[in-house]
Motif scaffolding. Structure first.
Motif, PDB file in Angstrom:
ATOM      1  N   TRP A 220     -30.450  -2.784  -0.881  1.00  0.00           N
ATOM      2  CA  TRP A 220     -31.580  -2.443  -1.724  1.00  0.00           C
ATOM      3  C   TRP A 220     -32.356  -1.339  -1.008  1.00  0.00           C
ATOM      4  N   ASN A 221     -32.544  -0.214  -1.692  1.00  0.00           N
ATOM      5  CA  ASN A 221     -33.273   0.873  -1.053  1.00  0.00           C
ATOM      6  C   ASN A 221     -33.734   1.854  -2.129  1.00  0.00           C
ATOM      7  N   TYR A 222     -34.472   2.870  -1.694  1.00  0.00           N
ATOM      8  CA  TYR A 222     -34.928   3.882  -2.633  1.00  0.00           C
ATOM      9  C   TYR A 222     -33.745   4.690  -3.172  1.00  0.00           C
ATOM     10  N   GLU A 223     -33.873   5.097  -4.413  1.00  0.00           N
ATOM     11  CA  GLU A 223     -32.888   5.993  -5.013  1.00  0.00           C
ATOM     12  C   GLU A 223     -32.679   7.217  -4.125  1.00  0.00           C
ATOM     13  N   ALA A 224     -33.772   7.767  -3.594  1.00  0.00           N
ATOM     14  CA  ALA A 224     -33.679   8.959  -2.750  1.00  0.00           C
ATOM     15  C   ALA A 224     -32.936   8.677  -1.451  1.00  0.00           C
ATOM     16  N   VAL A 225     -33.163   7.506  -0.848  1.00  0.00           N
ATOM     17  CA  VAL A 225     -32.470   7.166   0.398  1.00  0.00           C
ATOM     18  C   VAL A 225     -30.988   6.929   0.127  1.00  0.00           C
ATOM     19  N   LEU A 226     -30.674   6.337  -1.017  1.00  0.00           N
ATOM     20  CA  LEU A 226     -29.264   6.174  -1.380  1.00  0.00           C
ATOM     21  C   LEU A 226     -28.589   7.533  -1.551  1.00  0.00           C
ATOM     22  N   ALA A 227     -29.313   8.496  -2.135  1.00  0.00           N
ATOM     23  CA  ALA A 227     -28.757   9.840  -2.284  1.00  0.00           C
ATOM     24  C   ALA A 227     -28.467  10.453  -0.921  1.00  0.00           C
ATOM     25  N   GLU A 228     -29.390  10.287   0.022  1.00  0.00           N
ATOM     26  CA  GLU A 228     -29.192  10.828   1.372  1.00  0.00           C
ATOM     27  C   GLU A 228     -28.033  10.115   2.072  1.00  0.00           C
ATOM     28  N   THR A 229     -27.962   8.788   1.893  1.00  0.00           N
ATOM     29  CA  THR A 229     -26.883   8.021   2.521  1.00  0.00           C
ATOM     30  C   THR A 229     -25.537   8.423   1.951  1.00  0.00           C
ATOM     31  N   ASN A 230     -25.466   8.612   0.630  1.00  0.00           N
ATOM     32  CA  ASN A 230     -24.195   9.012   0.026  1.00  0.00           C
ATOM     33  C   ASN A 230     -23.757  10.409   0.461  1.00  0.00           C
ATOM     34  N   ALA A 231     -24.727  11.286   0.693  1.00  0.00           N
ATOM     35  CA  ALA A 231     -24.376  12.608   1.210  1.00  0.00           C
ATOM     36  C   ALA A 231     -23.681  12.474   2.563  1.00  0.00           C
ATOM     37  N   GLU A 232     -24.191  11.570   3.408  1.00  0.00           N
ATOM     38  CA  GLU A 232     -23.577  11.346   4.712  1.00  0.00           C
ATOM     39  C   GLU A 232     -22.228  10.649   4.566  1.00  0.00           C
ATOM     40  N   LEU A 233     -22.121   9.688   3.646  1.00  0.00           N
ATOM     41  CA  LEU A 233     -20.845   9.011   3.423  1.00  0.00           C
ATOM     42  C   LEU A 233     -19.782   9.994   2.940  1.00  0.00           C
ATOM     43  N   THR A 234     -20.194  10.919   2.065  1.00  0.00           N
ATOM     44  CA  THR A 234     -19.261  11.940   1.588  1.00  0.00           C
ATOM     45  C   THR A 234     -18.792  12.819   2.739  1.00  0.00           C
ATOM     46  N   ARG A 235     -19.726  13.186   3.618  1.00  0.00           N
ATOM     47  CA  ARG A 235     -19.369  14.011   4.771  1.00  0.00           C
ATOM     48  C   ARG A 235     -18.345  13.304   5.651  1.00  0.00           C
ATOM     49  N   ARG A 236     -18.449  11.963   5.726  1.00  0.00           N
ATOM     50  CA  ARG A 236     -17.525  11.186   6.557  1.00  0.00           C
ATOM     51  C   ARG A 236     -16.232  10.840   5.820  1.00  0.00           C
ATOM     52  N   GLY A 237     -16.183  11.137   4.521  1.00  0.00           N
ATOM     53  CA  GLY A 237     -15.015  10.752   3.745  1.00  0.00           C
ATOM     54  C   GLY A 237     -14.991   9.270   3.447  1.00  0.00           C
ATOM     55  N   ALA A 238     -16.152   8.627   3.417  1.00  0.00           N
ATOM     56  CA  ALA A 238     -16.248   7.189   3.197  1.00  0.00           C
ATOM     57  C   ALA A 238     -16.610   6.881   1.741  1.00  0.00           C
ATOM     58  N   GLU A 239     -16.427   5.644   1.376  1.00  0.00           N
ATOM     59  CA  GLU A 239     -16.715   5.182   0.019  1.00  0.00           C
ATOM     60  C   GLU A 239     -18.210   5.269  -0.286  1.00  0.00           C
ATOM     61  N   PRO A 240     -18.579   5.803  -1.452  1.00  0.00           N
ATOM     62  CA  PRO A 240     -20.008   5.923  -1.762  1.00  0.00           C
ATOM     63  C   PRO A 240     -20.619   4.604  -2.216  1.00  0.00           C
ATOM     64  N   LEU A 241     -21.943   4.580  -2.230  1.00  0.00           N
ATOM     65  CA  LEU A 241     -22.687   3.453  -2.777  1.00  0.00           C
ATOM     66  C   LEU A 241     -22.959   3.723  -4.259  1.00  0.00           C
ATOM     67  N   TYR A 242     -22.597   2.786  -5.106  1.00  0.00           N
ATOM     68  CA  TYR A 242     -22.776   2.934  -6.553  1.00  0.00           C
ATOM     69  C   TYR A 242     -24.159   2.404  -6.928  1.00  0.00           C
ATOM     70  N   ALA A 243     -24.918   3.185  -7.675  1.00  0.00           N
ATOM     71  CA  ALA A 243     -26.302   2.842  -7.997  1.00  0.00           C
ATOM     72  C   ALA A 243     -26.374   1.838  -9.135  1.00  0.00           C
TER      73      ALA A 243
END
Length: 523
Positions: A220-243
């Motif tokens: 559970w987190n802010y929409e904006a923090v999830l966006a930032e986290t997914n940007a990092e997950l994409t950079r790592r080639g990892a599975e994204p978090l679905y909103a």
């Protein structure tokens, strides 16, 4: 306009850089800010540099910002919490002026896309009742920040209460006493596998879990923090978090800026007014939208959605009606004492010879505070009767072990056990930490609790880190080892333990009481 008024008006228009050039000391501004604003700091710092103003960000939890307003004078010039509710709860002397929202971000559930797909939640609305069912059926767990220490945790929790109430009206004190509401939210909160005192640290914990081979279901987190986290997950080639935007309502941060007058005069006030105007300008609002925030007013038109993880900052989301401050306070007490997943905390307390004098006195005072229901409740860190507490004083070896519940009636035995100790002997933090692990593993029905070890020391011990971490891994459980430093402690050993166990270290050199209070937000 009189001559004096004209002169004052002209003074406010003089550029701050010109004043500095004429020999006046540059203005220094302290901005007490929530951790979720870290990615927005460059926008503010650019504005500060343009005006030759030194701006220092002091990142704190929302509760910390509210509590800091009680100091005389407060140690900030501008507040920038996640939500105005924390100012309303704690700013009893009305020190904050012109508190104005500058951006918004709803608190939602981000799940690994594979988990969301397995639950059948991809591509359709999801109601809170479905989340309740998934948690009850042991199909879903998540990370969540503490509702009493972090606004993202409070937002998720208040939305859970609102959904359980099943009414569009704002909650009342009578609503909080309804057994059905409490049972539903207790079930939801039982899905929490780790907690944190800030939204940013929670996101870091999710990423560290992946690095360590632990794939948490989500957070559970802010929409904006999830966006930032997914940007990092994409950079790592990892599975994204679905909103997942719960269809029956969410709470949203409104990121208000407020001015705190602590005697710096018209120059400080003029700077704040200009900063607020700047943050609300179309240009900056557009930059905030590009960083995943929603504008202060209206929807984020033109913002780029990302269907791969169901992100759309222009989407209309139903918002819950925020209760009155008195109801929010009662709800937070209910969370802390009855609804959250119970904690199992082992306190390893250093009573080695170097703790003699001031160290021993401060440690005992800090433990009296954290174990006292009434004192701890003033800052929303009180234990609940469902919690389990283990106290292990140590020097070169663990001393006696005292076990109790978090019930107010049990506090006396725990305090007595602490008070009975006197400083003396060597220091072995690993022996105590290992004893703490054994206590946790021996706890009946361990799965009910959020376990943690809090290791407080002022020294350095013989390095037996490898042996301890081998034992820690063998437990197979997610047991963080939080460190609290004091005096001249070398934090290196505590930092290493915290990093390896996905925990953190708190600085108790200025105040052990504050360090122990802060660590409660992570357990």
């Amino acid at each position: 306009m009189t001559a004096i008024r004209r002169a004052l008006a002209l003074l406010l228009l003089v550029p701050l850089a010109w004043l500095t050039a004429c020999g006046r000391p540059p203005l220094e501004v302290v901005i007490a800010s929530g951790s979720e604003n870290r990615t927005l700091e460059p926008i503010v710092q650019d504005f500060c540099r343009d005006r030759s103003v030194t701006c220092r960000f002091a990142y704190q939890g929302s509760l910390d910002i509210g509590l800091a307003l009680a100091k005389d004078p407060p140690d900030m010039d501008v507040v920038w919490p996640a939500n105005a509710i924390w100012i309303e709860l704690f700013d009893r002397d009305k020190r904050v002026r012109d508190l104005t929202p500058v951006a918004r971000s709803p608190v939602i559930l981000g799940l690994r896309r594979s988990r969301a797909a397995a639950l059948g939640w991809v591509g359709r609305p999801v109601a809170t009742s479905e989340i309740v069912a998934a948690v009850r059926d042991k199909k879903l767990t998540y990370l969540a920040s503490s509702a009493t220490q972090s606004n993202s945790g409070a937002g998720a929790y208040l939305a859970m209460l609102s959904a359980a109430l099943g009414s569009p009206d704002a909650m009342t004190l009578a609503d909080l006493r309804k057994p059905g509401l409490q049972d539903t939210v207790r079930t939801l909160l039982s899905g929490t596998t780790r907690t944190a005192g800030s939204s940013a640290w929670l996101a870091d914990l999710y990423l560290k879990g992946l690095e360590g081979g632990t794939a948490y279901d989500g957070m559970w987190n802010y929409e904006a923090v999830l966006a930032e986290t997914n940007a990092e997950l994409t950079r790592r080639g990892a599975e994204p978090l679905y909103a997942i935007y719960p269809s029956d309502g969410v709470a949203a941060a409104n990121s208000p800026l407020g001015f705190v007058d602590r005697g710096k005069g018209a120059e400080a006030r003029a700077f704040f007014d200009a900063l607020l105007k700047h943050m609300l300008s179309p240009e900056v609002q557009g930059r905030l939208v590009a960083l995943g925030r929603r504008p202060a007013i209206g929807e984020a038109t033109g913002a780029a959605p990302d269907p791969s993880w169901n992100y759309d900052p222009a989407r209309l989301v139903p918002l819950i009606r925020m209760p009155e401050p008195a109801v929010v306070r009662a709800a937070l007490d209910l969370y802390q004492e009855a609804l959250r997943r119970p904690s199992l905390t082992v306190y390893c307390l250093d009573f080695s010879g170097s703790m003699g004098g001031r160290g021993e006195t401060e440690l005992k005072a800090a433990m009296r505070f954290v174990l006292s229901h009434d004192e701890a409740a003033q800052v929303l860190v009180q234990n609940g009767p469902g919690d389990r507490i283990v106290v292990i004083p140590f020097d070169a070896a663990p001393r006696s072990v005292t076990r109790a519940t978090g019930a107010a009636a049990d506090a006396a035995s725990l305090v007595e056990a602490v008070e009975a100790n006197r400083a003396g002997g060597g220091t072995d933090i690993y022996a105590c930490a290992a004893a703490g692990l054994r206590e946790i593993r021996a706890t009946p029905d361990l799965g009910r609790y959020l376990p943690a070890i809090v290791l407080m020391t002022d020294g350095r011990s013989e390095d037996r880190q490898r042996d301890f971490l081998t034992l820690w891994r063998a437990t197979g459980a997610d047991i963080p080892v939080f460190g609290v430093t004091f005096g001249d402690a070398d934090a290196t050993q505590l930092d290493t333990l915290a990093e390896a166990t996905r925990a953190r270290v708190f600085d108790g050199r200025r105040s052990l009481r504050e360090a122990f209070r802060a660590v409660r937000g992570y357990n």
